[in-house]
Design a protein around this motif. Sequence first.
Motif: not given
Length: 303
Positions: A11-12, A15-18, A26-29, A31-32
């Motif tokens: 998740a971090d 966030s760094i990329l964003e 899609d943050r969930g995708r 992260e996977r």
Amino acid sequence: MDDLKPFRSYADQVSILESRGMLVEDRGRAERQLRTLNYYRLSGYWHTMRKVDRATKRSLDSFRPGATFDLVVELYEFDERLRAAIFAELAPVELAVRALIGHHLGKIDPLVYLDPHKMGPLAVTPKHDVWRRRFKKAIRSSKEEFIEHHKNQYSGSLPIWVAVEVMDWGMLSHLYGMSPVRVRDDIAVIFHLSAPQLGSWLKCLNILRNYAAHHARIFNRSFDIKPKLCKKDERLNIIREVTNRSFGQLTLVRYLSHELGLPDRGQLPSALTTFPENDLVPFSRLGAPQGWQDHPLWVVRTT
């Protein structure tokens, strides 16, 4: 010395990329995908999306408009297809080179490869000792039945046409470079190349194969070793200025396959056509010119 970078959760990492300007739909995708692909493996594909300081020419920790995580993954998946295609087209070439070296050296002496003095001045160097130790290690670790057969029937002596079957591309490349001049010339002429030219190509393709084998990035890579090109062959004009780029190296594979008359299943041309169209990272970073599909070495042969 800088401190070691701190551990970051998936998740971090997103966030760094964003925070640096990358669009993550899609943050969930995301992260996977980071969990299975690794942040630093993917960083090789978003590197070209970063802004550049005009004064220093250094890449900044911020992305240009249009950078998206989905595009990064698409570039990675393109590279994955490209690596698979490299293996598919390079394997028959490697087998042919094995067969040619085994046959032409065998005409001199079945065990010539073990004696540097029979091989000639190119082999009477410490390199042959290093090569022979590597060969012996390959024999010891081989599980091939024909190795056991020769141990039982022929006191373990492998004629060169058998020995080449346990040699990897790097060993074959070095063996070719140490071979008698007439052997190198007889093999090179089959490809309409000189011996120094073919030797340089084998070294280049050994590196390309190793990159593919170790899942290294092929897209947008600059290769350290440049092949020596035949000046008279106009088909090679397409890569004379880009021999250190991916397209230049891939064209070597197409050329050798063409000269050997191997079946052309078109894996490399097909893989290149799957490049994700986008306005941020151009296909030209591979080193491929406009109209590459219509070039004689890249048109898929039907016979």
